[in-house]
Write an enzyme that holds these catalytic residues in place. Sequence first.
Site, PDB file in Angstrom:
ATOM      1  N   GLU A  35       0.866  -1.195   0.000  1.00  0.00           N
ATOM      2  CA  GLU A  35       0.000   0.000   0.000  1.00  0.00           C
ATOM      3  C   GLU A  35       0.894   1.234   0.000  1.00  0.00           C
ATOM      4  O   GLU A  35       1.711   1.408   0.902  1.00  0.00           O
ATOM      5  CB  GLU A  35      -0.893  -0.027   1.250  1.00  0.00           C
ATOM      6  CG  GLU A  35      -1.594   1.279   1.584  1.00  0.00           C
ATOM      7  CD  GLU A  35      -2.530   1.779   0.475  1.00  0.00           C
ATOM      8  OE1 GLU A  35      -3.425   1.047   0.059  1.00  0.00           O
ATOM      9  OE2 GLU A  35      -2.329   2.929   0.013  1.00  0.00           O
ATOM     10  N   GLN A  43     -14.000   6.836   3.170  1.00  0.00           N
ATOM     11  CA  GLN A  43     -14.572   7.624   2.075  1.00  0.00           C
ATOM     12  C   GLN A  43     -16.073   7.928   2.229  1.00  0.00           C
ATOM     13  O   GLN A  43     -16.533   8.985   1.782  1.00  0.00           O
ATOM     14  CB  GLN A  43     -14.297   6.931   0.735  1.00  0.00           C
ATOM     15  CG  GLN A  43     -12.808   6.757   0.445  1.00  0.00           C
ATOM     16  CD  GLN A  43     -12.524   5.804  -0.713  1.00  0.00           C
ATOM     17  OE1 GLN A  43     -13.195   5.820  -1.734  1.00  0.00           O
ATOM     18  NE2 GLN A  43     -11.520   4.960  -0.552  1.00  0.00           N
ATOM     19  N   VAL A  78       2.059  -1.354  -6.640  1.00  0.00           N
ATOM     20  CA  VAL A  78       2.244  -2.517  -7.508  1.00  0.00           C
ATOM     21  C   VAL A  78       2.146  -2.022  -8.944  1.00  0.00           C
ATOM     22  O   VAL A  78       1.313  -1.179  -9.279  1.00  0.00           O
ATOM     23  CB  VAL A  78       1.180  -3.593  -7.218  1.00  0.00           C
ATOM     24  CG1 VAL A  78       1.261  -4.716  -8.244  1.00  0.00           C
ATOM     25  CG2 VAL A  78       1.381  -4.136  -5.810  1.00  0.00           C
ATOM     26  N   CYS A 161     -20.061   3.526  -4.759  1.00  0.00           N
ATOM     27  CA  CYS A 161     -21.337   3.877  -4.123  1.00  0.00           C
ATOM     28  C   CYS A 161     -22.260   4.630  -5.091  1.00  0.00           C
ATOM     29  O   CYS A 161     -22.277   5.866  -5.113  1.00  0.00           O
ATOM     30  CB  CYS A 161     -21.114   4.699  -2.860  1.00  0.00           C
ATOM     31  SG  CYS A 161     -22.609   4.783  -1.856  1.00  0.00           S
ATOM     32  N   ASP A 295     -13.787  -2.887  -4.786  1.00  0.00           N
ATOM     33  CA  ASP A 295     -14.122  -2.105  -5.979  1.00  0.00           C
ATOM     34  C   ASP A 295     -13.405  -2.597  -7.238  1.00  0.00           C
ATOM     35  O   ASP A 295     -13.915  -2.425  -8.347  1.00  0.00           O
ATOM     36  CB  ASP A 295     -13.767  -0.629  -5.761  1.00  0.00           C
ATOM     37  CG  ASP A 295     -14.653   0.052  -4.733  1.00  0.00           C
ATOM     38  OD1 ASP A 295     -15.590  -0.594  -4.218  1.00  0.00           O
ATOM     39  OD2 ASP A 295     -14.389   1.237  -4.427  1.00  0.00           O
ATOM     40  N   LYS A 303     -20.492  -1.038  -5.945  1.00  0.00           N
ATOM     41  CA  LYS A 303     -19.180  -0.993  -5.302  1.00  0.00           C
ATOM     42  C   LYS A 303     -19.226  -0.138  -4.039  1.00  0.00           C
ATOM     43  O   LYS A 303     -19.232   1.093  -4.113  1.00  0.00           O
ATOM     44  CB  LYS A 303     -18.149  -0.452  -6.288  1.00  0.00           C
ATOM     45  CG  LYS A 303     -17.980  -1.386  -7.497  1.00  0.00           C
ATOM     46  CD  LYS A 303     -16.941  -0.902  -8.448  1.00  0.00           C
ATOM     47  CE  LYS A 303     -16.833  -1.804  -9.673  1.00  0.00           C
ATOM     48  NZ  LYS A 303     -16.488  -3.191  -9.393  1.00  0.00           N
ATOM     49  N   THR A 304     -19.276  -0.810  -2.882  1.00  0.00           N
ATOM     50  CA  THR A 304     -19.351  -0.092  -1.605  1.00  0.00           C
ATOM     51  C   THR A 304     -18.490  -0.766  -0.540  1.00  0.00           C
ATOM     52  O   THR A 304     -18.164  -1.950  -0.653  1.00  0.00           O
ATOM     53  CB  THR A 304     -20.795  -0.056  -1.056  1.00  0.00           C
ATOM     54  OG1 THR A 304     -21.189  -1.398  -0.708  1.00  0.00           O
ATOM     55  CG2 THR A 304     -21.782   0.528  -2.041  1.00  0.00           C
ATOM     56  N   ALA A 306     -19.686  -1.325   2.342  1.00  0.00           N
ATOM     57  CA  ALA A 306     -20.630  -2.251   2.978  1.00  0.00           C
ATOM     58  C   ALA A 306     -20.580  -3.621   2.299  1.00  0.00           C
ATOM     59  O   ALA A 306     -20.687  -4.659   2.961  1.00  0.00           O
ATOM     60  CB  ALA A 306     -22.036  -1.673   2.896  1.00  0.00           C
ATOM     61  N   CYS A 338     -26.404   1.057   0.379  1.00  0.00           N
ATOM     62  CA  CYS A 338     -26.153   2.438   0.015  1.00  0.00           C
ATOM     63  C   CYS A 338     -27.019   3.327   0.896  1.00  0.00           C
ATOM     64  O   CYS A 338     -28.241   3.371   0.725  1.00  0.00           O
ATOM     65  CB  CYS A 338     -26.481   2.651  -1.456  1.00  0.00           C
ATOM     66  SG  CYS A 338     -25.961   4.266  -2.002  1.00  0.00           S
TER      67      CYS A 338
HETATM   68  C1  LIG Z   1     -17.876  10.060  -1.900  1.00  0.00           C
HETATM   69  C2  LIG Z   1     -17.962   8.603  -1.555  1.00  0.00           C
HETATM   70  C3  LIG Z   1     -19.037   8.129  -0.830  1.00  0.00           C
HETATM   71  C4  LIG Z   1     -19.135   6.787  -0.492  1.00  0.00           C
HETATM   72  N1  LIG Z   1     -20.189   6.377   0.264  1.00  0.00           N
HETATM   73  C5  LIG Z   1     -20.244   5.105   0.677  1.00  0.00           C
HETATM   74  C6  LIG Z   1     -21.253   4.684   1.584  1.00  0.00           C
HETATM   75  O1  LIG Z   1     -22.081   5.467   2.022  1.00  0.00           O
HETATM   76  N2  LIG Z   1     -21.268   3.391   1.975  1.00  0.00           N
HETATM   77  C7  LIG Z   1     -20.337   2.496   1.539  1.00  0.00           C
HETATM   78  O2  LIG Z   1     -20.374   1.332   1.970  1.00  0.00           O
HETATM   79  N3  LIG Z   1     -19.362   2.850   0.668  1.00  0.00           N
HETATM   80  C8  LIG Z   1     -19.291   4.132   0.243  1.00  0.00           C
HETATM   81  N4  LIG Z   1     -18.276   4.528  -0.598  1.00  0.00           N
HETATM   82  C9  LIG Z   1     -17.464   3.510  -1.289  1.00  0.00           C
HETATM   83  C10 LIG Z   1     -16.340   2.894  -0.455  1.00  0.00           C
HETATM   84  O3  LIG Z   1     -15.496   3.888   0.062  1.00  0.00           O
HETATM   85  C11 LIG Z   1     -15.556   1.936  -1.355  1.00  0.00           C
HETATM   86  O4  LIG Z   1     -16.445   1.052  -1.997  1.00  0.00           O
HETATM   87  C12 LIG Z   1     -14.542   1.129  -0.567  1.00  0.00           C
HETATM   88  O5  LIG Z   1     -13.566   1.976  -0.011  1.00  0.00           O
HETATM   89  C13 LIG Z   1     -13.892   0.059  -1.447  1.00  0.00           C
HETATM   90  O6  LIG Z   1     -12.842  -0.581  -0.789  1.00  0.00           O
HETATM   91  P1  LIG Z   1     -11.543  -1.063  -1.598  1.00  0.00           P
HETATM   92  O7  LIG Z   1     -10.624  -1.633  -0.578  1.00  0.00           O
HETATM   93  O8  LIG Z   1     -11.963  -1.898  -2.749  1.00  0.00           O
HETATM   94  O9  LIG Z   1     -10.926   0.265  -2.196  1.00  0.00           O
HETATM   95  P2  LIG Z   1     -10.248   1.455  -1.389  1.00  0.00           P
HETATM   96  O10 LIG Z   1     -10.791   1.549  -0.004  1.00  0.00           O
HETATM   97  O11 LIG Z   1     -10.359   2.651  -2.254  1.00  0.00           O
HETATM   98  O12 LIG Z   1      -8.735   0.996  -1.240  1.00  0.00           O
HETATM   99  C14 LIG Z   1      -7.885   0.750  -2.328  1.00  0.00           C
HETATM  100  C15 LIG Z   1      -6.456   0.873  -1.832  1.00  0.00           C
HETATM  101  O13 LIG Z   1      -5.561   0.390  -2.827  1.00  0.00           O
HETATM  102  C16 LIG Z   1      -4.442   1.247  -2.878  1.00  0.00           C
HETATM  103  N5  LIG Z   1      -3.832   1.156  -4.209  1.00  0.00           N
HETATM  104  C17 LIG Z   1      -4.243   1.746  -5.358  1.00  0.00           C
HETATM  105  N6  LIG Z   1      -3.388   1.458  -6.355  1.00  0.00           N
HETATM  106  C18 LIG Z   1      -2.429   0.664  -5.828  1.00  0.00           C
HETATM  107  C19 LIG Z   1      -1.263   0.045  -6.353  1.00  0.00           C
HETATM  108  N7  LIG Z   1      -0.898   0.212  -7.636  1.00  0.00           N
HETATM  109  N8  LIG Z   1      -0.511  -0.720  -5.529  1.00  0.00           N
HETATM  110  C20 LIG Z   1      -0.859  -0.895  -4.236  1.00  0.00           C
HETATM  111  N9  LIG Z   1      -1.935  -0.311  -3.683  1.00  0.00           N
HETATM  112  C21 LIG Z   1      -2.709   0.455  -4.477  1.00  0.00           C
HETATM  113  C22 LIG Z   1      -5.007   2.637  -2.588  1.00  0.00           C
HETATM  114  O14 LIG Z   1      -4.007   3.521  -2.123  1.00  0.00           O
HETATM  115  C23 LIG Z   1      -6.064   2.326  -1.536  1.00  0.00           C
HETATM  116  O15 LIG Z   1      -5.556   2.421  -0.224  1.00  0.00           O
HETATM  117  C24 LIG Z   1     -18.137   5.878  -0.930  1.00  0.00           C
HETATM  118  C25 LIG Z   1     -17.031   6.347  -1.655  1.00  0.00           C
HETATM  119  C26 LIG Z   1     -16.946   7.697  -1.963  1.00  0.00           C
HETATM  120  C27 LIG Z   1     -15.743   8.196  -2.724  1.00  0.00           C
END
Ligand SMILES: Cc1cc2nc3c(=O)[nH]c(=O)nc-3n(C[C@H](O)[C@H](O)[C@H](O)COP(=O)(O)OP(=O)(O)OC[C@H]3O[C@@H](n4cnc5c(N)ncnc54)[C@H](O)[C@@H]3O)c2cc1C
Length: 394
Positions: A35, A43, A78, A161, A295, A303-304, A306, A338
Site C-alpha cells: 500500500e 470515504q 504494484v 457507491c 471495488d 461498489k461499496t 458495505a 447504500c
Molecule cells: C464520496 C464517496 C461516498 C461513499 N459512500 C459510501 C457509503 O455510504 N457506503 C459504503 O459502503 N461505501 C461508500 N463509498 C465507497 C467505499 O469507500 C468503497 O467502496 C470502498 O472503499 C472500497 O474498498 P476497496 O478496498 O476496494 O478500495 P479502497 O478503499 O479505495 O482501497 C484501495 C487501496 O488500494 C491502494 N492502491 C491503489 N493502487 C495501488 C497500487 N498500484 N498498488 C498498491 N496499492 C494500491 C489505494 O491507495 C487504496 O488504499 C463511498 C465512496 C466515496 C468516494
Amino acid sequence: MSHHQIVIVGGGTAGITVAARLRNANPSLDIAVIEPSQKHYYQPLWTLVGGGMFKPEESGRDEADLIPYGVTWIKSFVDSFTPQSNQLATRDGETISYDYLIVAPGIQLNWDKVKGLKQAVGKEGVCSNYSIDTVASTWESIRNMKQGVALFTQPAGAVKCGGAPQKICYLAEDYFRRNGVRDDIEVIFTTAGPRLFAVDQYREVLEKVAARKGVEPRFRHNLVEIRSESKEAVYRHMDTDEEMVIEYDMIHVTPPMSAPDFVANSELADEAGWVDVDKHTLQHTRFRNVFGIGDASSLPTSKTGAAVRKQAPVLVSNLLSLIKQEPLTASYDGYTSCPVVTGYDSLVLAEFDYSGQPAETFPFVQAKERFSMFLLKKFGLPALYWHGMLRGRA
Ligand SMILES: Cc1cc2nc3c(=O)[nH]c(=O)nc-3n(C[C@H](O)[C@H](O)[C@H](O)COP(=O)(O)OP(=O)(O)OC[C@H]3O[C@@H](n4cnc5c(N)ncnc54)[C@H](O)[C@@H]3O)c2cc1C
C-alpha cells in the site's frame, strides 16, 4: 526478491479488513500488504464532509495504525503481475513472490476523461466529493452559492457507491432551503443512467424525494467537457449522441471511473478490466491461488464498503480452506448497501443483493426516509468501520 505466504495488494477498506480477519483467524500466517499511502480515508464520510458536517481530516487515520500487528507493510505501488510464476513487481523495481495473492487496489478515478475537468476541479464552483484533495471544495461551493444553477453529475459506468452522486445533491438542496436561497437556485441532477436507482423499492422513494425537493433529474446525460471560463458543462446524450450545454454556477462532478490500469493491463483482468473472480467464492477464475475483493473486482454488485464487509469473511474462509486443501464452501450473495442521504436529518438505507431484492438489516421498512438512519450514517457506521470492520471484528 522477497517472498510472503499471502500478499495483499491495496491497504484500503478491503485490504485492511482481510488482513485483520486473517490474523485473527491464524496469527502464524505470513502476510504482507502492499500500500503506497501514508493515510487511509473512510470515504463514505466525504458525503458529509462535502455537506459541511465534518472536516476533511476527520475522515483519515494513519495507515501505520491500521495495518494489523504482525503484518508486513510494503509501502509501494504494484506495477505489474506475473501470475504464472506467482510474482508481482512494484514501481520501485522490486519483485515479490507469494503463495497466495489477494488483489484489492480499489477503483481508478479518470478525471482526464472529461475535457477540462482535471484543471478545473477544486476551484471556482467546480467541486467533487470523490477525492480528499477536492472534497473541501464541495462545501465551499455549496456555502457560496446564492443564486443560479447548481448542477450535479453521475457518469456512465460503475462508480463507488452508486447513490453518492445523488446524496450530495439532496444535501446541497437542503442547505439552500435552510439558508433562504433555495428559490433563487435551480437544482439539476444529470445522470448517464436511465433512472435514479437500480432497485425499484428505493427508486420509487428517491423519485418522490427529488420531486418534493424540486430537483430536476435529467437522464442519459453524460458529461464530456467542463468549460470553466464560461461556466458551461457539455454533455453527450447516451442514446442520440446529441451535444447539450448547461450553464452552471456550481457543479459537483462525479468523475468517470474504471478498473486500475495496472489491473486492466494484466492477465488477472476480465474483458472489462476488473479482477476476474467467481461471484460467489471470490476466487480468481483462472489462477486458483488468487482472490479479488472490493471495488477492483468483477463482482457484479454496487461498489461499496458495505459490500466489502460481507465479502471479506467469505474470502478469508475460502482462502483458509484452500490453504488446508479443503473445498471452498463460503459464498457471497452480492449484498451491498447504500445509505442515501436525502437531507441534513434524513436518509434511506438501501440494502440489496445480487437478485436486486432488498436484504435489509432492520425490522422495519427501510424504503423510507428516516432520521434514525441518518444518525446511523453520521455516528454509528464510522465507529463500526474504525473499531469493528478494520479490526476484523464486524
Ligand atoms: C464520496 C464517496 C461516498 C461513499 N459512500 C459510501 C457509503 O455510504 N457506503 C459504503 O459502503 N461505501 C461508500 N463509498 C465507497 C467505499 O469507500 C468503497 O467502496 C470502498 O472503499 C472500497 O474498498 P476497496 O478496498 O476496494 O478500495 P479502497 O478503499 O479505495 O482501497 C484501495 C487501496 O488500494 C491502494 N492502491 C491503489 N493502487 C495501488 C497500487 N498500484 N498498488 C498498491 N496499492 C494500491 C489505494 O491507495 C487504496 O488504499 C463511498 C465512496 C466515496 C468516494
